[in-house]
Scaffold this motif. Sequence first.
Motif, PDB file in Angstrom:
ATOM      1  N   ASN A 136      28.531  32.991  12.638  1.00 52.56           N
ATOM      2  CA  ASN A 136      28.786  31.908  11.681  1.00 52.56           C
ATOM      3  C   ASN A 136      28.906  32.438  10.256  1.00 52.56           C
ATOM      4  OD1 ASN A 136      28.750  29.911  13.632  1.00 52.56           O
ATOM      5  ND2 ASN A 136      26.541  29.551  13.445  1.00 52.56           N
ATOM      6  N   VAL A 137      28.054  33.385   9.887  1.00 49.21           N
ATOM      7  CA  VAL A 137      28.129  33.985   8.556  1.00 49.21           C
ATOM      8  C   VAL A 137      29.453  34.718   8.373  1.00 49.21           C
ATOM      9  CG1 VAL A 137      27.122  35.711   7.011  1.00 49.21           C
ATOM     10  CG2 VAL A 137      25.631  34.156   8.272  1.00 49.21           C
ATOM     11  N   ALA A 138      29.879  35.437   9.412  1.00 47.76           N
ATOM     12  CA  ALA A 138      31.161  36.156   9.334  1.00 47.76           C
ATOM     13  C   ALA A 138      32.321  35.171   9.184  1.00 47.76           C
ATOM     14  CB  ALA A 138      31.345  37.007  10.582  1.00 47.76           C
ATOM     15  N   ARG A 139      32.275  34.059   9.931  1.00 48.12           N
ATOM     16  CA  ARG A 139      33.340  33.051   9.833  1.00 48.12           C
ATOM     17  C   ARG A 139      33.342  32.403   8.437  1.00 48.12           C
ATOM     18  NH1 ARG A 139      32.077  30.547  13.919  1.00 48.12           N
ATOM     19  NH2 ARG A 139      30.804  28.878  13.017  1.00 48.12           N
ATOM     20  N   GLU A 143      36.292  32.258   5.497  1.00 47.69           N
ATOM     21  CA  GLU A 143      36.735  31.032   4.824  1.00 47.69           C
ATOM     22  C   GLU A 143      36.643  31.173   3.308  1.00 47.69           C
ATOM     23  OE1 GLU A 143      34.209  28.067   6.403  1.00 47.69           O
ATOM     24  OE2 GLU A 143      35.167  27.997   8.382  1.00 47.69           O
ATOM     25  N   VAL A 144      35.555  31.780   2.838  1.00 45.51           N
ATOM     26  CA  VAL A 144      35.385  31.975   1.388  1.00 45.51           C
ATOM     27  C   VAL A 144      36.471  32.898   0.849  1.00 45.51           C
ATOM     28  CG1 VAL A 144      33.881  33.006  -0.363  1.00 45.51           C
ATOM     29  CG2 VAL A 144      32.921  31.486   1.370  1.00 45.51           C
ATOM     30  N   ARG A 145      36.787  33.961   1.610  1.00 43.17           N
ATOM     31  CA  ARG A 145      37.845  34.883   1.157  1.00 43.17           C
ATOM     32  C   ARG A 145      39.181  34.148   1.046  1.00 43.17           C
ATOM     33  NH1 ARG A 145      35.424  38.258   5.014  1.00 43.17           N
ATOM     34  NH2 ARG A 145      37.193  38.012   6.430  1.00 43.17           N
ATOM     35  N   ASN A 146      39.509  33.307   2.036  1.00 42.31           N
ATOM     36  CA  ASN A 146      40.775  32.565   1.998  1.00 42.31           C
ATOM     37  C   ASN A 146      40.791  31.552   0.856  1.00 42.31           C
ATOM     38  OD1 ASN A 146      41.751  33.928   4.256  1.00 42.31           O
ATOM     39  ND2 ASN A 146      40.907  32.428   5.689  1.00 42.31           N
ATOM     40  N   GLU A 147      39.646  30.887   0.624  1.00 44.56           N
ATOM     41  CA  GLU A 147      39.570  29.942  -0.496  1.00 44.56           C
ATOM     42  C   GLU A 147      39.806  30.647  -1.820  1.00 44.56           C
ATOM     43  OE1 GLU A 147      35.708  28.277  -0.162  1.00 44.56           O
ATOM     44  OE2 GLU A 147      36.267  26.786   1.362  1.00 44.56           O
ATOM     45  N   GLY A 198      32.215  40.348   3.273  1.00 44.71           N
ATOM     46  CA  GLY A 198      32.339  40.260   4.712  1.00 44.71           C
ATOM     47  C   GLY A 198      33.539  40.974   5.281  1.00 44.71           C
ATOM     48  N   ALA A 199      34.366  41.590   4.417  1.00 43.73           N
ATOM     49  CA  ALA A 199      35.542  42.323   4.890  1.00 43.73           C
ATOM     50  C   ALA A 199      35.401  43.809   4.611  1.00 43.73           C
ATOM     51  CB  ALA A 199      36.814  41.784   4.220  1.00 43.73           C
ATOM     52  N   SER A 200      35.047  44.154   3.383  1.00 43.05           N
ATOM     53  CA  SER A 200      34.842  45.568   3.060  1.00 43.05           C
ATOM     54  C   SER A 200      33.666  46.138   3.846  1.00 43.05           C
ATOM     55  CB  SER A 200      34.594  45.730   1.559  1.00 43.05           C
ATOM     56  OG  SER A 200      33.467  44.953   1.157  1.00 43.05           O
ATOM     57  N   GLU A 201      32.691  45.286   4.135  1.00 43.54           N
ATOM     58  CA  GLU A 201      31.542  45.679   4.953  1.00 43.54           C
ATOM     59  C   GLU A 201      31.303  44.557   5.959  1.00 43.54           C
ATOM     60  OE1 GLU A 201      26.822  46.927   4.500  1.00 43.54           O
ATOM     61  OE2 GLU A 201      27.969  46.259   2.775  1.00 43.54           O
ATOM     62  N   PRO A 202      31.824  44.684   7.200  1.00 46.64           N
ATOM     63  CA  PRO A 202      31.713  43.602   8.185  1.00 46.64           C
ATOM     64  C   PRO A 202      30.272  43.141   8.367  1.00 46.64           C
ATOM     65  CG  PRO A 202      33.159  45.343   8.985  1.00 46.64           C
ATOM     66  CD  PRO A 202      32.529  45.854   7.723  1.00 46.64           C
ATOM     67  N   VAL A 203      30.111  41.854   8.608  1.00 45.76           N
ATOM     68  CA  VAL A 203      28.782  41.273   8.761  1.00 45.76           C
ATOM     69  C   VAL A 203      28.126  41.793  10.037  1.00 45.76           C
ATOM     70  CG1 VAL A 203      27.473  39.129   8.946  1.00 45.76           C
ATOM     71  CG2 VAL A 203      29.554  39.202   7.567  1.00 45.76           C
ATOM     72  N   GLU A 212      24.752  36.962   3.252  1.00 37.06           N
ATOM     73  CA  GLU A 212      24.693  35.494   3.253  1.00 37.06           C
ATOM     74  C   GLU A 212      24.424  34.922   1.863  1.00 37.06           C
ATOM     75  OE1 GLU A 212      22.962  31.992   6.101  1.00 37.06           O
ATOM     76  OE2 GLU A 212      21.586  33.601   5.529  1.00 37.06           O
ATOM     77  N   PRO A 213      23.458  35.442   1.071  1.00 37.07           N
ATOM     78  CA  PRO A 213      23.279  34.904  -0.294  1.00 37.07           C
ATOM     79  C   PRO A 213      24.517  35.083  -1.173  1.00 37.07           C
ATOM     80  CG  PRO A 213      21.357  36.178   0.376  1.00 37.07           C
ATOM     81  CD  PRO A 213      22.413  36.422   1.413  1.00 37.07           C
ATOM     82  N   GLN A 214      25.260  36.182  -0.970  1.00 38.37           N
ATOM     83  CA  GLN A 214      26.486  36.377  -1.741  1.00 38.37           C
ATOM     84  C   GLN A 214      27.507  35.285  -1.413  1.00 38.37           C
ATOM     85  OE1 GLN A 214      27.876  40.323  -0.872  1.00 38.37           O
ATOM     86  NE2 GLN A 214      26.087  41.341  -1.734  1.00 38.37           N
ATOM     87  N   ILE A 215      27.607  34.953  -0.131  1.00 41.37           N
ATOM     88  CA  ILE A 215      28.542  33.905   0.292  1.00 41.37           C
ATOM     89  C   ILE A 215      28.152  32.566  -0.323  1.00 41.37           C
ATOM     90  CG2 ILE A 215      29.386  32.603   2.280  1.00 41.37           C
ATOM     91  CD1 ILE A 215      29.076  35.147   3.936  1.00 41.37           C
ATOM     92  N   ASN A 216      26.861  32.246  -0.283  1.00 44.94           N
ATOM     93  CA  ASN A 216      26.388  30.978  -0.842  1.00 44.94           C
ATOM     94  C   ASN A 216      26.663  30.902  -2.343  1.00 44.94           C
ATOM     95  OD1 ASN A 216      25.442  30.179   1.674  1.00 44.94           O
ATOM     96  ND2 ASN A 216      23.394  31.006   1.317  1.00 44.94           N
ATOM     97  N   ALA A 217      26.497  32.022  -3.042  1.00 46.15           N
ATOM     98  CA  ALA A 217      26.765  32.046  -4.488  1.00 46.15           C
ATOM     99  C   ALA A 217      28.256  31.819  -4.766  1.00 46.15           C
ATOM    100  CB  ALA A 217      26.301  33.372  -5.080  1.00 46.15           C
TER     101      ALA A 217
END
Length: 374
Positions: A136-139, A143-147, A198-203, A212-217
């Motif tokens: 779920n974190v990877a997905r 989504e964040v990268r595409n946004e 999540g791309a340069s360093e896969p989850v 995960e905190p980076q994604i939330n930020a």
Amino acid sequence: MSSIPLSEQLGAMAFVDELRHQQRQVQEHLDLPRRRAEIAERIRAYYLSNTIAFDDKLIEQGVRQVFAHRLKFEAPPLNGFDAWLVKTLTHRSKMRFWGGFIKTFLAAFIVFFVWSAYSQSSRYITTFYSDDDIRNVARTAAEVRNERIELYKEVDKQRRELIALQKRNAQQQDAHVSQLLERAQKAIPASDIRTEVGASEPVSRANVAVIEPQINALKAEKNAIKGALYTAETDIKYARGILEIREGIKEMLQDPKRAAALAQFSDLDGRLAELDQQLKNVNSFDSHMDASSTYRELSSDLWPDKDLLELQTQRAYALSKRLEKNSVPEELREELQVKMREINAELKNGDSDAAERKISHLTKRLKAAGYWSQ
């Protein structure tokens, strides 16, 4: 640099914190003069605040006695079994056996406790994120990268339009347009907002707690970026509208097909001054629409190859329709309908100058009363 398991890092931090706590306690016990002075001072302050008479020598003597007994061992009362155990351990013949037994038991208990705590903390850390959680974190990271890519496209679009309007405004600079464009430039993010989270360093299980905190930020920052883009887009739209109207006025005044209408238009200067003032105050949707409406009406009134009386008749008809709206109070409507009858009489007589003056007066009355744009 080799990766260090998070469980080892947390375990080491726990021992370091315990040592720091012990060191602080030892330091406090070693600094006896300071502690005695602080306690004595607090006792004096208490007596003073409660108006109780006291003797400094008695306070000093009491504090010294407390500190003299603070490390003195006071044996607790013993029950039957405890008394027997103490008596047994005090006999030298049995000391070695019981001492060795107790030491062995305590050592085994400490080893078991430490191992249990470490294994539980390690198990908690490694199992806190299940395989589904990691997926779920990877997905979410994807989504964040595409946004961010879509947001970057919008940022780039607004920045290119901003640059084009800045060049356009430089040819015949408008102070208010410059102000709007400067505000838009400050709102547009200056740096690249795209991300490789999540791309340069896969989850994975090893880094999910960090990613995960980076994604939330990044998700939380998205709304702020959208708000800034909306502000920039709005200011750019207003600036573009002002420039288009000013360029349209310039072309209209230089259009040879409108020369006849311009020559007969008695209130042209007043209408242009009114529009200019509106353009200087464009800072909201309503003010933008008011300026656009005034420009369209002026352009329509100066339509090429049209008779002035015909234009005035159309304008008078539009005014009469405005007066029929329910939003106009009855008292004001009756007053202005008298003016409308005078306008129609002037038009019937072919007096375009008198008709133009009265049409302009009635229009200004409606605008001043706030019923023009309704």
